[in-house]
Design a protein around this motif. Structure first.
Motif, short mmCIF file in Angstrom:
data_model
loop_
_atom_site.label_atom_id
_atom_site.label_comp_id
_atom_site.label_asym_id
_atom_site.label_seq_id
_atom_site.Cartn_x
_atom_site.Cartn_y
_atom_site.Cartn_z
N PHE A 1 2.80 -4.33 19.75
CA PHE A 1 2.17 -5.09 18.67
C PHE A 1 2.94 -4.74 17.40
N VAL A 2 2.66 -5.46 16.32
CA VAL A 2 3.36 -5.19 15.07
C VAL A 2 2.34 -4.83 13.99
N ALA A 3 2.43 -3.61 13.48
CA ALA A 3 1.59 -3.20 12.35
C ALA A 3 2.37 -3.47 11.07
N ILE A 4 1.72 -4.14 10.12
CA ILE A 4 2.36 -4.41 8.84
C ILE A 4 1.60 -3.62 7.78
N VAL A 5 2.15 -2.46 7.49
CA VAL A 5 1.46 -1.48 6.64
C VAL A 5 1.87 -1.71 5.19
N GLY A 6 0.88 -1.81 4.32
CA GLY A 6 1.15 -1.95 2.89
C GLY A 6 1.07 -0.58 2.23
N THR A 7 2.22 -0.04 1.85
CA THR A 7 2.25 1.31 1.28
C THR A 7 2.32 1.23 -0.25
N ASP A 8 1.16 1.54 -0.87
CA ASP A 8 1.13 1.63 -2.34
C ASP A 8 0.89 3.08 -2.76
N ALA A 9 0.99 3.99 -1.76
CA ALA A 9 0.82 5.42 -2.02
C ALA A 9 -0.51 5.71 -2.71
N ARG A 10 -1.56 5.06 -2.21
CA ARG A 10 -2.85 5.19 -2.88
C ARG A 10 -3.98 4.69 -1.98
N TRP A 11 -5.13 5.33 -2.10
CA TRP A 11 -6.37 4.75 -1.58
C TRP A 11 -6.83 3.79 -2.67
N ASN A 12 -6.26 2.62 -2.69
CA ASN A 12 -6.40 1.78 -3.88
C ASN A 12 -7.83 1.27 -4.09
N ALA A 13 -8.53 0.98 -3.00
CA ALA A 13 -9.90 0.47 -3.16
C ALA A 13 -10.74 1.47 -3.95
N GLU A 14 -10.58 2.74 -3.61
CA GLU A 14 -11.40 3.76 -4.30
C GLU A 14 -10.86 4.04 -5.71
N HIS A 15 -9.54 3.98 -5.85
CA HIS A 15 -8.93 4.10 -7.19
C HIS A 15 -9.52 3.02 -8.10
N ASN A 16 -9.64 1.79 -7.57
CA ASN A 16 -10.20 0.70 -8.38
C ASN A 16 -11.63 0.97 -8.79
N ILE A 17 -12.39 1.57 -7.89
CA ILE A 17 -13.79 1.90 -8.23
C ILE A 17 -13.82 2.93 -9.36
N GLN A 18 -12.91 3.91 -9.28
CA GLN A 18 -12.86 4.92 -10.34
C GLN A 18 -12.57 4.28 -11.69
N ARG B 1 -12.98 1.16 -12.59
CA ARG B 1 -14.06 0.27 -13.00
C ARG B 1 -15.28 1.05 -13.51
N ASP B 2 -15.66 2.08 -12.77
CA ASP B 2 -16.93 2.75 -13.07
C ASP B 2 -16.80 3.94 -14.02
N TYR B 3 -15.63 4.58 -14.05
CA TYR B 3 -15.52 5.81 -14.86
C TYR B 3 -14.38 5.75 -15.88
N GLY B 4 -13.56 4.69 -15.80
CA GLY B 4 -12.47 4.53 -16.77
C GLY B 4 -11.16 5.08 -16.23
N ALA B 5 -10.05 4.46 -16.69
CA ALA B 5 -8.72 4.80 -16.17
C ALA B 5 -8.39 6.28 -16.37
N GLN B 6 -8.93 6.86 -17.46
CA GLN B 6 -8.63 8.28 -17.73
C GLN B 6 -9.23 9.21 -16.68
N ARG B 7 -10.26 8.72 -16.00
CA ARG B 7 -10.96 9.58 -15.04
C ARG B 7 -10.62 9.22 -13.59
N ALA B 8 -9.60 8.39 -13.42
CA ALA B 8 -9.16 8.06 -12.05
C ALA B 8 -8.32 9.22 -11.53
N HIS B 9 -8.73 9.83 -10.46
CA HIS B 9 -7.99 10.98 -9.95
C HIS B 9 -8.20 11.15 -8.44
N GLY B 10 -7.29 11.84 -7.81
CA GLY B 10 -7.47 12.28 -6.42
C GLY B 10 -7.27 11.21 -5.37
N CYS B 11 -6.88 10.01 -5.73
CA CYS B 11 -6.75 8.95 -4.72
C CYS B 11 -5.28 8.65 -4.40
#
Ligand SMILES: Cc1ncc(C[n+]2csc(CCOP(=O)(O)OP(=O)(O)O)c2C)c(N)n1
Ligand SMILES: [Mg+2]
Length: 547
Positions: free
Chosen positions: A456-473, A475-485
């Motif tokens: 099968f063929v896996a098409i992996v998108g590598t953005d070096a980030r858990w981006n969904a959770e980074h986006n939540i940070q 949105r909810d806590y501000g760009a300055q508090r985005a960390h650890g993802c």
């Protein structure tokens, strides 16, 4: 004539074989080696995986693609505990699965037996039914009942724990009551003619009806049924199979369409968080509820009781067929066209969207390159995992055999799904679209795929980030508090090459289609590691469609 003796393990393996099972997804262990041994006397093919959850995810994909229960065997205690979480994804997706877990011997119960655990209780909240087999004589019936339950009504996972002493014990064949095919086959619940006519009466009275189907219709036959309902009843349809609910990227401006509807038909769809428990609808909107479970009807009654125009307990396929058989000339083609525009329209500027970063693609460019490969063969299996990147594929690429991680919202199943898909679909391409964080969950299953020659063929998108959770940070806590993802921009392609598969690194849009062609031609399990910009999932609003 000698009366042959069979072990409990032989009864299990033969009952499964007689019920039509061909493939078992499994991970070995003390408690189930008798099952491995018994399989030698059958045609059952064991796909031996690297972590128990993968076996259950594979059984889930089998259930979704074939409509018959996918089967997983795991060992007791920790093996079972590893397998159980994957049942949640199958449960939320109405996917028929049978998990058979070996367990400590009956006589060890309560005495601190090896890997002793109350396995049936552990699986109960994530299964339609969960129990421990208690006798050799009734083992065949136990398996048949589990298979039947898994495929009946609202399909779902069923668990049976098999004590090792029962698997090892012998019984004369003449004393076994074998399950018959009638014991295994699900008993359909149909929609009576009068009920179908009542439902059609409600539909005919609506100006702007919308059918929301449950995830059990996200199969090829399910999609075909919905296409016929659209064509013959002028009834717009969508399938709700996303944890993002009305913001599911698959369905464009669904949230606004739902708010405009004057009738919502829930076909095998639970009134739950995905539709904001009914609060997403207009205050005057009415409901037509057709569902295999009385409990679902009761829940709808509690949430929106006064607005329910009609409700009936029925399996979804017979319900759809009854409506099709008895409908005449209803619905408005104009409303259908308008609703389709909401669901399937995409912003006019999307075809122009490109990456702004050297050495990185925009997710939309990945979809642009992949789509023609998916469209080329209607048997293609397309699997979209969770996370932000894979939502772009959900938004832009359709396929009759498309699977998502489903309402459970659990990321990581797509690699096991792809491997299981190849055990069923021998020719057409199988693609898995997943983010780099997600890739890590079942990376080791590439070894399973390579060992078993299941490409099968896996098409992996590598953005070096858990981006969904980074986006939540952000949105909810501000760009300055985005960390650890953050993640490393790791060479997942080289991991797969090292295991013996095919790997490609892609950093420019024009290189992707040739890489997919090479990956398919390699005939090996392949990982195309695409370096991508980090973007949130797409959102579509009605106003964007004609801009
Ligand atoms: C089993 C499970 N664990 C955690 C999550 C929460 N979660 C959802 S998306 C996501 C990030 C996925 O990252 P990646 O695969 O890299 O995709 P991206 O969002 O970066 O495109 C996480 C951690 C989840 N949905 N399921
Ligand atoms: Mg990522």
């Amino acid at each position: 004539m000698t009366d042959t003796k069979l072990r409990g393990a032989d009864i299990v393996a033969r009952t499964l074989e007689r019920a039509g099972a061909t493939t078992i997804f499994t991970l070995s262990g003390n408690h189930i080696m008798s099952l491995f041994d018994a399989a030698l006397e059958t045609r059952l093919d064991l796909v031996h995986v690297r972590q128990e959850a993968a076996a259950v995810h594979m059984a889930d994909a089998w259930g979704r693609l074939t409509g018959t229960p996918g089967i997983a065997w795991v060992t007791g205690g920790p093996g079972h505990a590893n397998a159980v979480p994957a049942l949640y994804t199958a449960l939320c997706q109405d996917s028929p699965v049978l998990l058979l877990s070996g367990c400590h011997a009956t006589w060890e119960t309560g005495r601190g037996g090896f890997q002793e655990l109350d396995q049936a209780s552990l699986a109960a909240p994530v299964a339609k039914a969960s129990w421990t087999a208690t006798s050799l004589a009734t083992l065949s019936q136990d398996i048949a009942r589990a298979l039947r339950l898994a495929a009946s009504g609202r399909p779902g996972p069923v668990h049976v724990s098999l004590p090792s002493d029962i698997l090892d014990a012998e019984i004369a064949e003449s004393h076994i009551t074998w399950a018959t095919s009638g014991d295994v086959a699900p008993e359909p619940v149909t929609l009576a003619d009068a009920a179908a006519d009542a439902a059609l009466g409600v539909l005919a009275a609506a100006q702007r009806p919308l059918l929301i189907a449950g995830p059990q219709l996200a199969t090829r036959p399910g999609r075909a049924l919905l296409a016929r309902l659209e064509a013959e009843l002028n009834l717009p349809t969508c399938i709700m199979e996303s944890p993002r609910g009305l913001n599911d990227a698959t369905w464009g401006a669904l949230a606004e369409l739902v708010a405009r509807a004057d009738l919502i038909v829930l076909l095998g769809k639970k009134l739950d968080f995905t539709v904001k428990f009914g609060a997403a609808m207009d205050a005057e909107c009415r409901f037509l509820v057709l569902d295999p479970e009385a409990e679902t009807l009761a829940r709808a009654q509690r949430e929106v009781g006064q607005w329910i125009a009609f409700a009936a307990v029925t399996d979804v396929h017979p319900a759809g067929e009854a409506l099709l058989a008895r409908a005449a000339n209803i619905g408005s083609p104009d409303w259908l066209a308008e609703a389709r525009h909401y669901l399937h329209g995409r912003p006019a500027n999307w075809p122009e969207m490109r990456s702004q970063t050297p050495n990185k693609l925009h997710a939309i460019e990945v979809c642009r390159a992949l789509k023609p490969f998916v469209d080329a063969d209607p048997d293609t299996v397309l699997i979209c995992d969770g996370g932000e990147y894979a939502q772009w594929a959900q938004s832009l690429i359709r396929a009759p055999r498309r699977m998502t991680n489903g309402v459970a919202g659990a990321i990581g199943a797509s690699l096991p799904f792809a491997i299981a898909s190849r055990t069923i679909e021998r020719q057409a391409p199988v693609f898995a679209v997943l983010g780099d964080g997600t890739f890590g969950f079942h990376m080791a299953e590439f070894e399973t795929a390579i060992r078993r020659n299941l490409p099968f063929v896996a098409i992996v998108g590598t953005d070096a980030r858990w981006n969904a959770e980074h986006n939540i940070q952000v949105r909810d806590y501000g760009a300055q508090r985005a960390h650890g993802c953050d993640l490393l921009p790791a060479r997942y392609d080289l991991v797969v090459t090292a295991l013996g598969g095919h790997g490609e690194l892609v950093e420019y849009a024009e290189d992707l289609a040739p890489a997919i062609t090479r990956a398919l031609a390699s005939g090996k399990p392949a990982c195309i590691n695409v370096m991508i910009e980090s973007h949130a999932a797409p959102t579509v609003r009605r106003a964007m469609l004609d801009a």
